[in-house]
Motif scaffolding. Structure first.
Motif, PDB file in Angstrom:
ATOM      1  N   ASN A  72       0.857  -1.179   0.000  1.00 28.52           N
ATOM      2  CA  ASN A  72       0.000   0.000   0.000  1.00 28.52           C
ATOM      3  C   ASN A  72       0.898   1.236   0.000  1.00 28.52           C
ATOM      4  O   ASN A  72       1.807   1.339   0.817  1.00 28.52           O
ATOM      5  N   ALA A  89      -5.543   6.927  -4.490  1.00 33.11           N
ATOM      6  CA  ALA A  89      -5.031   5.965  -5.470  1.00 33.11           C
ATOM      7  C   ALA A  89      -6.157   5.617  -6.436  1.00 33.11           C
ATOM      8  O   ALA A  89      -7.303   5.442  -6.040  1.00 33.11           O
ATOM      9  N   GLN A  93      -3.592  -0.230  -6.159  1.00 22.87           N
ATOM     10  CA  GLN A  93      -3.350  -0.131  -4.716  1.00 22.87           C
ATOM     11  C   GLN A  93      -3.699  -1.464  -4.057  1.00 22.87           C
ATOM     12  O   GLN A  93      -4.615  -2.155  -4.491  1.00 22.87           O
ATOM     13  N   VAL A 105       1.515   2.117  -8.491  1.00 20.25           N
ATOM     14  CA  VAL A 105       0.249   2.627  -7.962  1.00 20.25           C
ATOM     15  C   VAL A 105       0.019   4.024  -8.524  1.00 20.25           C
ATOM     16  O   VAL A 105       0.837   4.926  -8.325  1.00 20.25           O
TER      17      VAL A 105
END
Length: 129
Positions: A72, A89, A93, A105
């Motif tokens: 993440n 995002a 993600q 991402v």
């Protein structure tokens, strides 16, 4: 032969070692209207853009662990006046990456509405997947 002693005793307690989770942010890419492709954001040469430009960033990360990681990326952009933006995002993600692999991402656009230098900060966190 007669038994003189019969004893049960602990030999060891075996525990599964927790894997060491290791990852890193490999690069940051940017795009804004007028560019034909995403470009690599160089820390010592950020792009010079007009006020009002909407810029998008994408953060590439790599899993250096020996187990799969669900990664993440948190992104914060600080404006010249010190206020902060946290773009959401928009893709990739919380994806799982095998060892040696990673993801890029993508984040939603941020309008650069102040004159001066903007600062970005990306933070990679992860859990074993």
């Amino acid at each position: 032969m007669p038994v003189l002693d019969d004893r049960v005793f602990p030999v060891a307690q075996v525990q599964q070692a927790a894997p060491t989770l290791v990852g890193y942010i490999d690069q940051v890419l940017f795009w804004y209207e007028g560019l034909t492709n995403w470009a690599l954001l160089l820390p010592n040469a950020p792009p010079s853009v007009p006020k009002g430009t909407a810029i998008q960033l994408a953060v590439a990360w790599v899993n250096q662990s020996n187990v799969n990681i669900r990664g993440n990326v948190g992104l914060t952009i600080t404006r010249p006046d010190g206020t902060q933006l946290t773009p959401a995002a928009t893709g990739q993600q919380d994806q799982v990456a095998a060892p040696g692999n990673g993801w890029i991402v993508a984040f939603g656009p941020v309008t650069l509405d102040q004159v001066g230098a903007y600062q970005g900060r990306a933070v990679l966190s992860g859990v074993q997947a």
